[in-house]
Design a protein around this motif. Structure first.
Motif, PDB file in Angstrom:
ATOM      1  N   THR A  30       0.834  -1.194   0.000  1.00  0.00           N
ATOM      2  CA  THR A  30       0.000   0.000   0.000  1.00  0.00           C
ATOM      3  C   THR A  30       0.867   1.240   0.000  1.00  0.00           C
ATOM      4  OG1 THR A  30      -1.711  -1.167   1.223  1.00  0.00           O
ATOM      5  CG2 THR A  30      -1.793   1.232   1.251  1.00  0.00           C
ATOM      6  N   ASP A  31       0.582   2.113  -0.903  1.00  0.00           N
ATOM      7  CA  ASP A  31       1.318   3.362  -0.977  1.00  0.00           C
ATOM      8  C   ASP A  31       0.919   4.250   0.191  1.00  0.00           C
ATOM      9  OD1 ASP A  31       2.076   5.625  -3.706  1.00  0.00           O
ATOM     10  OD2 ASP A  31       2.424   5.832  -1.558  1.00  0.00           O
ATOM     11  N   ALA A  32       1.861   4.747   0.926  1.00  0.00           N
ATOM     12  CA  ALA A  32       1.556   5.584   2.086  1.00  0.00           C
ATOM     13  C   ALA A  32       0.814   6.846   1.678  1.00  0.00           C
ATOM     14  CB  ALA A  32       2.845   5.967   2.825  1.00  0.00           C
ATOM     15  N   ASN A  33       0.967   7.242   0.411  1.00  0.00           N
ATOM     16  CA  ASN A  33       0.301   8.453  -0.040  1.00  0.00           C
ATOM     17  C   ASN A  33      -1.158   8.220  -0.413  1.00  0.00           C
ATOM     18  OD1 ASN A  33       2.653  10.030   0.203  1.00  0.00           O
ATOM     19  ND2 ASN A  33       3.396   9.323  -1.786  1.00  0.00           N
ATOM     20  N   ASP A  34      -1.580   6.950  -0.378  1.00  0.00           N
ATOM     21  CA  ASP A  34      -2.974   6.659  -0.733  1.00  0.00           C
ATOM     22  C   ASP A  34      -3.946   7.148   0.328  1.00  0.00           C
ATOM     23  OD1 ASP A  34      -2.191   5.541  -3.058  1.00  0.00           O
ATOM     24  OD2 ASP A  34      -2.312   3.466  -2.380  1.00  0.00           O
ATOM     25  N   GLY A  35      -3.461   7.406   1.535  1.00  0.00           N
ATOM     26  CA  GLY A  35      -4.331   7.855   2.610  1.00  0.00           C
ATOM     27  C   GLY A  35      -5.060   6.693   3.240  1.00  0.00           C
ATOM     28  N   PRO A  36      -5.877   6.960   4.260  1.00  0.00           N
ATOM     29  CA  PRO A  36      -6.586   5.891   4.953  1.00  0.00           C
ATOM     30  C   PRO A  36      -7.656   5.291   4.066  1.00  0.00           C
ATOM     31  CG  PRO A  36      -7.351   8.045   5.688  1.00  0.00           C
ATOM     32  CD  PRO A  36      -6.186   8.287   4.789  1.00  0.00           C
ATOM     33  N   PRO A  37      -7.990   4.013   4.296  1.00  0.00           N
ATOM     34  CA  PRO A  37      -9.055   3.402   3.498  1.00  0.00           C
ATOM     35  C   PRO A  37     -10.384   4.076   3.775  1.00  0.00           C
ATOM     36  CG  PRO A  37      -8.497   2.009   5.372  1.00  0.00           C
ATOM     37  CD  PRO A  37      -7.481   3.121   5.341  1.00  0.00           C
ATOM     38  N   PRO A  38     -11.304   4.001   2.818  1.00  0.00           N
ATOM     39  CA  PRO A  38     -12.606   4.645   3.048  1.00  0.00           C
ATOM     40  C   PRO A  38     -13.361   3.973   4.173  1.00  0.00           C
ATOM     41  CG  PRO A  38     -12.659   3.264   1.078  1.00  0.00           C
ATOM     42  CD  PRO A  38     -11.230   3.329   1.527  1.00  0.00           C
ATOM     43  N   SER A  39     -14.223   4.734   4.856  1.00  0.00           N
ATOM     44  CA  SER A  39     -15.032   4.161   5.918  1.00  0.00           C
ATOM     45  C   SER A  39     -16.020   3.169   5.331  1.00  0.00           C
ATOM     46  CB  SER A  39     -15.812   5.262   6.648  1.00  0.00           C
ATOM     47  OG  SER A  39     -14.940   6.102   7.344  1.00  0.00           O
ATOM     48  N   PRO A  40     -16.404   2.151   6.105  1.00  0.00           N
ATOM     49  CA  PRO A  40     -17.435   1.238   5.611  1.00  0.00           C
ATOM     50  C   PRO A  40     -18.726   1.984   5.348  1.00  0.00           C
ATOM     51  CG  PRO A  40     -17.071   0.954   7.975  1.00  0.00           C
ATOM     52  CD  PRO A  40     -15.976   1.844   7.463  1.00  0.00           C
ATOM     53  N   GLY A  41     -19.512   1.470   4.404  1.00  0.00           N
ATOM     54  CA  GLY A  41     -20.750   2.130   4.048  1.00  0.00           C
ATOM     55  C   GLY A  41     -21.620   2.383   5.254  1.00  0.00           C
ATOM     56  N   GLY A  42     -22.164   3.573   5.337  1.00  0.00           N
ATOM     57  CA  GLY A  42     -23.060   3.906   6.431  1.00  0.00           C
ATOM     58  C   GLY A  42     -22.396   4.586   7.599  1.00  0.00           C
ATOM     59  N   VAL A  43     -21.063   4.536   7.672  1.00  0.00           N
ATOM     60  CA  VAL A  43     -20.337   5.168   8.777  1.00  0.00           C
ATOM     61  C   VAL A  43     -19.416   6.237   8.187  1.00  0.00           C
ATOM     62  CG1 VAL A  43     -18.769   4.838  10.714  1.00  0.00           C
ATOM     63  CG2 VAL A  43     -20.412   3.043  10.112  1.00  0.00           C
ATOM     64  N   ALA A  44     -19.529   7.441   8.686  1.00  0.00           N
ATOM     65  CA  ALA A  44     -18.782   8.558   8.115  1.00  0.00           C
ATOM     66  C   ALA A  44     -17.332   8.565   8.570  1.00  0.00           C
ATOM     67  CB  ALA A  44     -19.450   9.878   8.502  1.00  0.00           C
ATOM     68  N   SER A  45     -16.488   9.151   7.746  1.00  0.00           N
ATOM     69  CA  SER A  45     -15.110   9.472   8.126  1.00  0.00           C
ATOM     70  C   SER A  45     -14.886  10.943   7.820  1.00  0.00           C
ATOM     71  CB  SER A  45     -14.105   8.609   7.350  1.00  0.00           C
ATOM     72  OG  SER A  45     -14.213   8.847   5.958  1.00  0.00           O
ATOM     73  N   TYR A  46     -13.961  11.559   8.525  1.00  0.00           N
ATOM     74  CA  TYR A  46     -13.732  12.988   8.340  1.00  0.00           C
ATOM     75  C   TYR A  46     -13.045  13.242   7.007  1.00  0.00           C
ATOM     76  CZ  TYR A  46     -12.169  17.757   9.089  1.00  0.00           C
ATOM     77  OH  TYR A  46     -11.940  19.112   8.954  1.00  0.00           O
ATOM     78  N   ASP A  47     -13.580  14.140   6.217  1.00  0.00           N
ATOM     79  CA  ASP A  47     -13.003  14.515   4.933  1.00  0.00           C
ATOM     80  C   ASP A  47     -12.289  15.852   5.098  1.00  0.00           C
ATOM     81  OD1 ASP A  47     -12.927  15.856   2.210  1.00  0.00           O
ATOM     82  OD2 ASP A  47     -13.776  13.910   1.626  1.00  0.00           O
ATOM     83  N   GLU A  48     -10.965  15.816   4.978  1.00  0.00           N
ATOM     84  CA  GLU A  48     -10.176  17.024   5.224  1.00  0.00           C
ATOM     85  C   GLU A  48     -10.422  18.099   4.175  1.00  0.00           C
ATOM     86  OE1 GLU A  48      -6.086  16.064   5.647  1.00  0.00           O
ATOM     87  OE2 GLU A  48      -6.366  14.913   7.499  1.00  0.00           O
ATOM     88  N   VAL A  49     -10.743  17.697   2.957  1.00  0.00           N
ATOM     89  CA  VAL A  49     -10.983  18.685   1.901  1.00  0.00           C
ATOM     90  C   VAL A  49     -12.298  19.411   2.138  1.00  0.00           C
ATOM     91  CG1 VAL A  49     -11.348  19.019  -0.566  1.00  0.00           C
ATOM     92  CG2 VAL A  49      -9.618  17.386   0.226  1.00  0.00           C
ATOM     93  N   LEU A  50     -13.336  18.655   2.456  1.00  0.00           N
ATOM     94  CA  LEU A  50     -14.644  19.258   2.686  1.00  0.00           C
ATOM     95  C   LEU A  50     -14.752  19.894   4.074  1.00  0.00           C
ATOM     96  CD1 LEU A  50     -16.886  16.482   1.124  1.00  0.00           C
ATOM     97  CD2 LEU A  50     -16.444  18.747   0.168  1.00  0.00           C
ATOM     98  N   GLY A  51     -14.013  19.343   5.033  1.00  0.00           N
ATOM     99  CA  GLY A  51     -14.062  19.870   6.393  1.00  0.00           C
ATOM    100  C   GLY A  51     -15.234  19.364   7.209  1.00  0.00           C
TER     101      GLY A  51
END
Length: 292
Positions: A30-51
């Motif tokens: 896994t490329d370290a620049n890929d960022g964290p994996p997406p959250s499972p469907g239905g559970v939110a994760s913080y989006d740094e671009v959108l805030g």
């Protein structure tokens, strides 16, 4: 053949050699620049671009613990505050689960089902909030935007008062229009503030939180929906705080008092349930008569 000679024993059959197991292939690094994996469907994760917290495609969207608390209040610092898509900020006064805060927002399809949220679906927005004292002076506005990247906020229903004190759930419903990345907003406040052009109030105990949802296209509804359907209870927004149609003089006076409360730096004393008044929040009590 000599009968006295014992014949040699028949050799036992040789078992085929056990095959050497093929090792499981090593996964691609896994490329370290890929960022964290997406959250499972239905559970939110913080989006740094959108805030703000964001959900991938799913039948529902739950902020989980990402909105819990408000600003930097005592014992309730909100993660990634203020969790809004524009320049809204949260009020710094008070303490966790004593004063107002939004703790969670969940968006679900009103009809249920397992399919991903889709254009044309009616959804229910449920906000878990903490209402101060008896809840009579805590209010919420619900908003919806069809484009989370460039939100234009539409208020869904008129401002609602908390149904009681402490932990409460408050809801609103809206039909999802066209847009792949949409958003809902809860603006929770003490008293009645002016939402202004950014659709968020600025009182010292106010909390505004957004939740971004991924929405699948629906070819059957393409071109039908342009803006959210208007409620029969639609408000008229003027230069001041929200003003509702058909107000009488008494309601106008109440609104003015609630506006004063929203911009104050102190709260009136709480009733401890035994008819005794405790200390007010932030200093001297603000004497505002809410009800006759």
């Amino acid at each position: 053949e000599n009968p006295s000679v014992t014949p040699p024993p028949t050799p036992a059959p040789t078992q085929p050699p056990t095959p050497v197991p093929t090792p499981v292939p090593t996964p691609m690094p896994t490329d370290a620049n890929d960022g964290p994996p997406p959250s499972p469907g239905g559970v939110a994760s913080y989006d740094e671009v959108l805030g703000a917290p964001k959900c991938s495609f799913a039948p529902s969207c739950d902020s989980g613990i990402l909105l819990n608390g408000r600003a930097n209040i005592n014992n309730g610092v909100e993660p990634n505050q203020p969790n809004t898509l524009n320049t809204c900020t949260d009020g710094p006064f008070g303490s966790y689960h004593s004063d107002e805060s939004i703790d969670r927002i969940v968006v679900t399809r009103a009809s249920g089902g397992d399919g991903d949220l889709t254009e044309g679906d009616e959804v229910t927005i449920t906000a878990s909030v903490w209402c101060w004292s008896t809840g009579s002076s805590s209010f919420i506005d619900f908003y919806y935007a069809s484009d989370a990247s460039n939100p234009v906020w539409n208020q869904i229903v008129p401002r609602e008062r908390c149904p009681g004190g402490g932990q409460q759930t408050m809801t609103a419903s809206v039909v999802l229009v066209q847009g792949s990345l949409q958003a809902v907003r809860a603006n929770f406040m003490y008293g009645s503030g002016d939402p202004g052009e950014n659709s968020c109030t600025s009182g010292n105990w106010d909390d505004t939180d957004d939740l971004v949802i991924s929405v699948k296209p629906n070819l059957a509804t393409q071109g039908i929906f342009a803006t959210p359907g208007k409620s029969k209870h639609d408000d008229v927004q003027g230069q001041g705080a929200i003003v509702y149609v058909e107000k009488d003089a008494e309601a106008d006076e109440m609104e003015k008092k609630l506006q004063q409360m929203n911009q104050s730096k102190e709260k009136p004393a709480e009733d401890d349930g035994n008819g005794e008044k405790g200390k007010g929040k932030g200093g001297k009590a603000l004497k505002v008569k809410l009800f006759d």
